[in-house]
Design a protein around this motif. Structure first.
Motif, PDB file in Angstrom:
ATOM      1  N   MET A   1      -1.127   5.230 -33.256  1.00 40.42           N
ATOM      2  CA  MET A   1      -2.210   5.899 -32.334  1.00 40.42           C
ATOM      3  C   MET A   1      -2.669   4.824 -30.986  1.00 40.42           C
ATOM      4  SD  MET A   1      -4.635   7.396 -35.402  1.00 40.42           S
ATOM      5  CE  MET A   1      -3.895   8.243 -36.448  1.00 40.42           C
ATOM      6  N   ASP A   2      -3.010   5.704 -30.030  1.00 37.91           N
ATOM      7  CA  ASP A   2      -3.473   4.829 -28.913  1.00 37.91           C
ATOM      8  C   ASP A   2      -4.717   5.507 -28.485  1.00 37.91           C
ATOM      9  OD1 ASP A   2      -3.054   3.260 -26.559  1.00 37.91           O
ATOM     10  OD2 ASP A   2      -2.321   4.967 -25.343  1.00 37.91           O
ATOM     11  N   VAL A   3      -5.611   4.529 -28.080  1.00 32.36           N
ATOM     12  CA  VAL A   3      -6.883   5.175 -27.361  1.00 32.36           C
ATOM     13  C   VAL A   3      -6.624   5.134 -26.054  1.00 32.36           C
ATOM     14  CG1 VAL A   3      -9.336   4.565 -27.177  1.00 32.36           C
ATOM     15  CG2 VAL A   3      -8.247   3.998 -29.561  1.00 32.36           C
TER      16      VAL A   3
ATOM     17  N   HIS B   1      -4.836   9.411 -28.909  1.00 36.06           N
ATOM     18  CA  HIS B   1      -3.344  10.203 -28.778  1.00 36.06           C
ATOM     19  C   HIS B   1      -2.205   9.478 -29.566  1.00 36.06           C
ATOM     20  CE1 HIS B   1      -4.403  12.600 -25.195  1.00 36.06           C
ATOM     21  NE2 HIS B   1      -5.336  11.566 -24.966  1.00 36.06           N
ATOM     22  N   HIS B   2      -1.053  10.274 -29.879  1.00 34.11           N
ATOM     23  CA  HIS B   2       0.020   9.871 -30.865  1.00 34.11           C
ATOM     24  C   HIS B   2       0.744   8.817 -29.834  1.00 34.11           C
ATOM     25  CE1 HIS B   2       3.510   9.404 -33.300  1.00 34.11           C
ATOM     26  NE2 HIS B   2       2.510   9.653 -34.157  1.00 34.11           N
ATOM     27  N   LEU B   3       0.876   7.427 -30.130  1.00 40.50           N
ATOM     28  CA  LEU B   3       1.442   6.647 -29.501  1.00 40.50           C
ATOM     29  C   LEU B   3       3.148   7.081 -29.051  1.00 40.50           C
ATOM     30  CD1 LEU B   3       1.015   3.746 -27.994  1.00 40.50           C
ATOM     31  CD2 LEU B   3       1.935   2.778 -30.071  1.00 40.50           C
ATOM     32  N   ILE B   4       3.697   7.707 -29.981  1.00 42.73           N
ATOM     33  CA  ILE B   4       5.059   7.818 -29.718  1.00 42.73           C
ATOM     34  C   ILE B   4       5.251   9.076 -28.964  1.00 42.73           C
ATOM     35  CG2 ILE B   4       7.374   8.258 -30.940  1.00 42.73           C
ATOM     36  CD1 ILE B   4       6.303   6.344 -33.222  1.00 42.73           C
ATOM     37  N   THR B   5       4.626  10.319 -29.346  1.00 45.07           N
ATOM     38  CA  THR B   5       4.667  11.540 -28.865  1.00 45.07           C
ATOM     39  C   THR B   5       3.620  12.069 -27.710  1.00 45.07           C
ATOM     40  OG1 THR B   5       3.305  12.620 -30.327  1.00 45.07           O
ATOM     41  CG2 THR B   5       5.398  12.570 -30.991  1.00 45.07           C
ATOM     42  N   GLY B   6       2.693  11.075 -27.598  1.00 41.98           N
ATOM     43  CA  GLY B   6       1.519  11.427 -26.497  1.00 41.98           C
ATOM     44  C   GLY B   6       0.665  12.489 -26.902  1.00 41.98           C
ATOM     45  N   ARG B   7       1.064  13.126 -28.112  1.00 40.34           N
ATOM     46  CA  ARG B   7       0.125  14.295 -28.615  1.00 40.34           C
ATOM     47  C   ARG B   7      -1.255  13.886 -28.912  1.00 40.34           C
ATOM     48  NH1 ARG B   7      -0.180  17.082 -34.072  1.00 40.34           N
ATOM     49  NH2 ARG B   7       0.124  14.933 -34.609  1.00 40.34           N
ATOM     50  N   PHE B   8      -2.164  14.546 -28.240  1.00 47.58           N
ATOM     51  CA  PHE B   8      -3.458  14.657 -28.373  1.00 47.58           C
ATOM     52  C   PHE B   8      -3.857  14.582 -29.924  1.00 47.58           C
ATOM     53  CE2 PHE B   8      -7.999  16.472 -28.834  1.00 47.58           C
ATOM     54  CZ  PHE B   8      -8.680  15.475 -28.542  1.00 47.58           C
ATOM     55  N   LEU B   9      -4.785  13.556 -30.483  1.00 47.27           N
ATOM     56  CA  LEU B   9      -5.242  13.893 -31.933  1.00 47.27           C
ATOM     57  C   LEU B   9      -6.559  14.214 -32.156  1.00 47.27           C
ATOM     58  CD1 LEU B   9      -3.025  10.770 -33.252  1.00 47.27           C
ATOM     59  CD2 LEU B   9      -2.643  13.325 -33.478  1.00 47.27           C
ATOM     60  N   LEU B  10      -7.431  13.443 -31.149  1.00 45.87           N
ATOM     61  CA  LEU B  10      -8.880  13.581 -31.729  1.00 45.87           C
ATOM     62  C   LEU B  10      -9.605  13.129 -30.345  1.00 45.87           C
ATOM     63  CD1 LEU B  10     -11.061  14.080 -33.947  1.00 45.87           C
ATOM     64  CD2 LEU B  10     -10.789  11.399 -34.531  1.00 45.87           C
TER      65      LEU B  10
END
Length: 66
Positions: free
Chosen positions: A48-50, A8-17
């Motif tokens: 990014m954040d896992v 996920h995107h670390l700042i927005t929390g949006r799922f990436l992959l």
């Protein structure tokens, strides 16, 4: 070992992959997942954040021939 990761995107929390990665341990698998997500999303790895990372069970090859 195989791992499943959700990035996920670390700042927005949006799922990436959501992806499968290989690694000798959790730390190596996390780095591989972030690298893969950075290449696919063209976002900076530090953003990014896992959030979910778990080891996949090893498949058992069964021989059903008699």
């Amino acid at each position: 070992m195989s791992y499943q990761a959700s990035i996920h995107h670390l700042i927005t929390g949006r799922f990436l992959l959501h992806c499968s990665v290989e690694g000798h341990d959790l730390h190596e698998a996390e780095n591989a997942a972030i690298a893969k997500a950075a290449l696919k999303s063209r976002a900076h790895p530090r953003d990014m954040d896992v959030r979910h990372l778990h080891q996949c069970m090893a498949r058992r090859d069964t021989d059903c021939s008699d």
